[in-house]
Design a protein around this motif. Structure first.
Motif, PDB file in Angstrom:
ATOM      1  N   PHE A 168       0.837  -0.838   0.047  1.00 43.77           N
ATOM      2  CA  PHE A 168       0.092   0.348  -0.151  1.00 43.77           C
ATOM      3  C   PHE A 168       0.543   1.518  -0.205  1.00 43.77           C
ATOM      4  N   LYS A 169       1.596   1.250   0.789  1.00 42.97           N
ATOM      5  CA  LYS A 169       2.501   2.437   0.755  1.00 42.97           C
ATOM      6  C   LYS A 169       3.392   2.931  -0.571  1.00 42.97           C
ATOM      7  N   LEU A 170       3.790   1.196  -0.916  1.00 42.53           N
ATOM      8  CA  LEU A 170       4.434   1.777  -2.758  1.00 42.53           C
ATOM      9  C   LEU A 170       3.548   2.741  -3.415  1.00 42.53           C
ATOM     10  N   LEU A 171       2.849   3.117  -2.775  1.00 43.60           N
ATOM     11  CA  LEU A 171       1.409   3.805  -4.541  1.00 43.60           C
ATOM     12  C   LEU A 171       0.751   4.171  -3.446  1.00 43.60           C
ATOM     13  N   SER A 172       1.634   4.910  -2.273  1.00 42.14           N
ATOM     14  CA  SER A 172       1.072   6.139  -2.127  1.00 42.14           C
ATOM     15  C   SER A 172      -0.796   5.689  -1.070  1.00 42.14           C
ATOM     16  N   PHE A 173      -1.094   4.221  -0.987  1.00 39.71           N
ATOM     17  CA  PHE A 173      -2.089   4.512  -0.302  1.00 39.71           C
ATOM     18  C   PHE A 173      -1.940   4.270   1.653  1.00 39.71           C
ATOM     19  N   GLU A 174      -2.871   4.972   1.738  1.00 39.36           N
ATOM     20  CA  GLU A 174      -2.156   5.458   3.690  1.00 39.36           C
ATOM     21  C   GLU A 174      -2.953   4.635   4.374  1.00 39.36           C
ATOM     22  N   VAL A 175      -2.719   3.488   5.168  1.00 39.34           N
ATOM     23  CA  VAL A 175      -3.898   2.202   5.841  1.00 39.34           C
ATOM     24  C   VAL A 175      -4.256   2.934   7.320  1.00 39.34           C
ATOM     25  N   ASP A 176      -5.915   3.642   6.943  1.00 39.68           N
ATOM     26  CA  ASP A 176      -6.261   4.017   8.728  1.00 39.68           C
ATOM     27  C   ASP A 176      -6.961   2.986   9.272  1.00 39.68           C
ATOM     28  N   ARG A 177      -7.516   2.207   8.940  1.00 42.49           N
ATOM     29  CA  ARG A 177      -8.059   1.126   9.891  1.00 42.49           C
ATOM     30  C   ARG A 177      -7.750  -0.621   9.390  1.00 42.49           C
ATOM     31  N   GLY A 178      -7.939  -1.022  10.283  1.00 43.87           N
ATOM     32  CA  GLY A 178      -7.267  -2.648  10.439  1.00 43.87           C
ATOM     33  C   GLY A 178      -7.368  -2.903  11.866  1.00 43.87           C
ATOM     34  N   ARG A 179      -7.636  -4.592  11.447  1.00 45.31           N
ATOM     35  CA  ARG A 179      -7.810  -5.276  12.971  1.00 45.31           C
ATOM     36  C   ARG A 179      -7.935  -6.570  12.335  1.00 45.31           C
ATOM     37  N   PHE A 180      -7.195  -7.806  13.485  1.00 42.92           N
ATOM     38  CA  PHE A 180      -6.920  -9.046  13.864  1.00 42.92           C
ATOM     39  C   PHE A 180      -7.442  -9.534  14.398  1.00 42.92           C
ATOM     40  N   GLY A 181      -8.672 -10.712  14.346  1.00 48.53           N
ATOM     41  CA  GLY A 181      -9.486 -11.567  14.517  1.00 48.53           C
ATOM     42  C   GLY A 181      -9.413 -12.899  14.458  1.00 48.53           C
ATOM     43  N   CYS A 182     -10.294 -13.623  15.251  1.00 44.18           N
ATOM     44  CA  CYS A 182     -10.401 -14.785  15.310  1.00 44.18           C
ATOM     45  C   CYS A 182      -9.270 -15.639  16.104  1.00 44.18           C
ATOM     46  N   TYR A 183      -9.196 -15.575  17.275  1.00 46.01           N
ATOM     47  CA  TYR A 183      -8.508 -15.864  17.848  1.00 46.01           C
ATOM     48  C   TYR A 183      -8.158 -17.363  18.489  1.00 46.01           C
ATOM     49  N   ALA A 184      -9.745 -18.204  18.375  1.00 46.26           N
ATOM     50  CA  ALA A 184      -9.264 -20.185  18.279  1.00 46.26           C
ATOM     51  C   ALA A 184      -8.713 -20.606  17.629  1.00 46.26           C
ATOM     52  N   PRO A 185      -8.083 -22.153  18.572  1.00 44.29           N
ATOM     53  CA  PRO A 185      -7.456 -22.856  17.680  1.00 44.29           C
ATOM     54  C   PRO A 185      -8.455 -22.826  16.644  1.00 44.29           C
ATOM     55  N   ALA A 186      -7.659 -23.880  15.854  1.00 46.83           N
ATOM     56  CA  ALA A 186      -8.160 -24.230  14.447  1.00 46.83           C
ATOM     57  C   ALA A 186      -8.972 -25.752  14.679  1.00 46.83           C
ATOM     58  N   CYS A 187     -10.124 -25.556  13.923  1.00 47.99           N
ATOM     59  CA  CYS A 187     -11.015 -26.451  15.241  1.00 47.99           C
ATOM     60  C   CYS A 187     -12.127 -26.630  13.564  1.00 47.99           C
ATOM     61  N   MET A 188     -12.228 -27.981  13.657  1.00 47.88           N
ATOM     62  CA  MET A 188     -13.560 -28.382  12.775  1.00 47.88           C
ATOM     63  C   MET A 188     -14.790 -28.676  13.181  1.00 47.88           C
ATOM     64  N   THR A 189     -15.586 -27.921  14.253  1.00 48.98           N
ATOM     65  CA  THR A 189     -16.356 -28.339  14.463  1.00 48.98           C
ATOM     66  C   THR A 189     -17.084 -27.055  15.506  1.00 48.98           C
ATOM     67  N   ASP A 190     -18.286 -26.760  15.370  1.00 48.86           N
ATOM     68  CA  ASP A 190     -19.232 -25.728  16.037  1.00 48.86           C
ATOM     69  C   ASP A 190     -18.815 -26.123  17.553  1.00 48.86           C
ATOM     70  N   VAL A 191     -19.063 -26.357  18.000  1.00 48.64           N
ATOM     71  CA  VAL A 191     -19.245 -27.871  18.936  1.00 48.64           C
ATOM     72  C   VAL A 191     -17.780 -26.912  19.864  1.00 48.64           C
ATOM     73  N   TRP A 192     -16.339 -27.004  19.665  1.00 51.75           N
ATOM     74  CA  TRP A 192     -14.944 -26.454  19.742  1.00 51.75           C
ATOM     75  C   TRP A 192     -14.862 -25.263  19.481  1.00 51.75           C
ATOM     76  N   LEU A 193     -15.533 -24.666  18.128  1.00 51.59           N
ATOM     77  CA  LEU A 193     -15.145 -23.275  18.515  1.00 51.59           C
ATOM     78  C   LEU A 193     -15.813 -21.980  19.208  1.00 51.59           C
ATOM     79  N   ARG A 194     -17.088 -22.539  19.504  1.00 49.78           N
ATOM     80  CA  ARG A 194     -17.510 -22.471  20.577  1.00 49.78           C
ATOM     81  C   ARG A 194     -17.303 -22.422  22.195  1.00 49.78           C
ATOM     82  N   ARG A 195     -16.350 -23.305  22.602  1.00 44.70           N
ATOM     83  CA  ARG A 195     -15.466 -23.644  23.837  1.00 44.70           C
ATOM     84  C   ARG A 195     -14.837 -22.623  23.923  1.00 44.70           C
ATOM     85  N   TRP A 196     -13.716 -22.333  22.671  1.00 51.21           N
ATOM     86  CA  TRP A 196     -12.632 -22.095  22.331  1.00 51.21           C
ATOM     87  C   TRP A 196     -12.973 -20.229  22.012  1.00 51.21           C
TER      88      TRP A 196
END
Length: 269
Positions: A168-196
């Protein structure tokens, strides 16, 4: 190219339990960002099953993808265009808002995609991008040898947020907002995702750069040229010449003075 996957496979992955988990988080982030973006034309590139412009109030919203959206999804767009993100069929400086869900992971030419983004956006236009974070628990699992595929794209296709910011910087874009998310471990089921689920608040506080996915917003900045108006020709106002009138003079003197004054009005500087 053999190991790369397409946007269609990404859409299928979003129907799995971990995909729905990511989908809900990303939808909330896109909604919060695009709600306050104003203009006339907005584009979403890829993933027709996600209406990432639903919170935006622009009058003209277009979907761009490898194929047309299904009939039940088409009504949410004012138009659909079949095209690749590397070659957007729009005029330069014509789009106010562009959303790219995981587009840089779905192409062999991410730099070309970004150049197209820069080309079609108006000055001060906004682009919103999502992607998988290679420096996360999910990225770690995807890199473990012998593990079955976990994410819809191989690790080599993932673009870290730090690298994207450099682009972005090389093309003169200004990053103004950003966020990380989804911190649960790699789980394949809804049950385990809810537990985390408790990991969401903990991750935001203690290891915010380790979320499985991210959403970032950037604004196209253009070195401004000062707008100069047309060289309007200024009219020179005629100057009225004051002629003293002798005191006590009669009407003849006054008439003569008025006649001289009218004649002087036409004199140019």
């Amino acid at each position: 190219m053999a190991e790369e996957t397409s946007i269609v496979e990404l859409g299928d992955w979003f129907d799995t339990p971990p995909g729905r988990y990511v989908r809900a988080w990303e939808q909330a982030q896109f909604d919060a960002i695009v709600a306050d973006v104003f203009g006339f034309n907005a584009l979403q590139v890829g993933l027709p099953s996600l209406d990432l412009l639903q919170a935006n109030r622009m009058p003209f919203k277009v979907f761009v993808g490898d194929s047309l959206a299904k009939a039940e999804l088409a009504s949410q767009w004012q138009a659909q265009v079949v095209a690749r993100p590397e070659a957007l069929p729009f005029e330069s400086d014509s789009i106010d808002l562009l959303v790219l869900p995981h587009a840089f992971e779905s192409t062999d030419e991410p730099h070309r995609v970004l150049r197209e983004v820069e080309r079609v956006l108006v000055p001060e236009g906004r682009v919103v991008v999502s992607g998988f974070n290679p420096w996360s628990l999910w990225g770690l699992r995807a890199n473990l040898p012998g593990m079955p595929p976990w994410l819809p794209h191989p690790p080599s296709a993932q673009v870290s947020l730090a690298r994207l910011k450099d682009w972005f910087k090389l093309l003169s874009f200004e990053v103004d907002r950003g966020r990380f998310g989804c911190y649960a471990p790699a789980c394949m089921t809804d049950v385990w995702l809810r537990r985390w689920a408790f990991m969401e608040k903990a991750g935001d506080r203690w290891w915010p750069v380790c979320g499985a996915t991210y959403v970032v917003s950037a604004v196209k900045r253009v070195a401004g040229a000062r707008i100069i108006g047309a060289p309007w020709k200024k009219r020179r106002r005629a100057r009225r010449v004051a002629v003293p009138v002798p005191q006590g003079s009669g009407g003849a003197h006054r008439a003569q003075a008025e006649a001289v004054g009218h004649t002087a009005t036409g004199i140019k500087e």
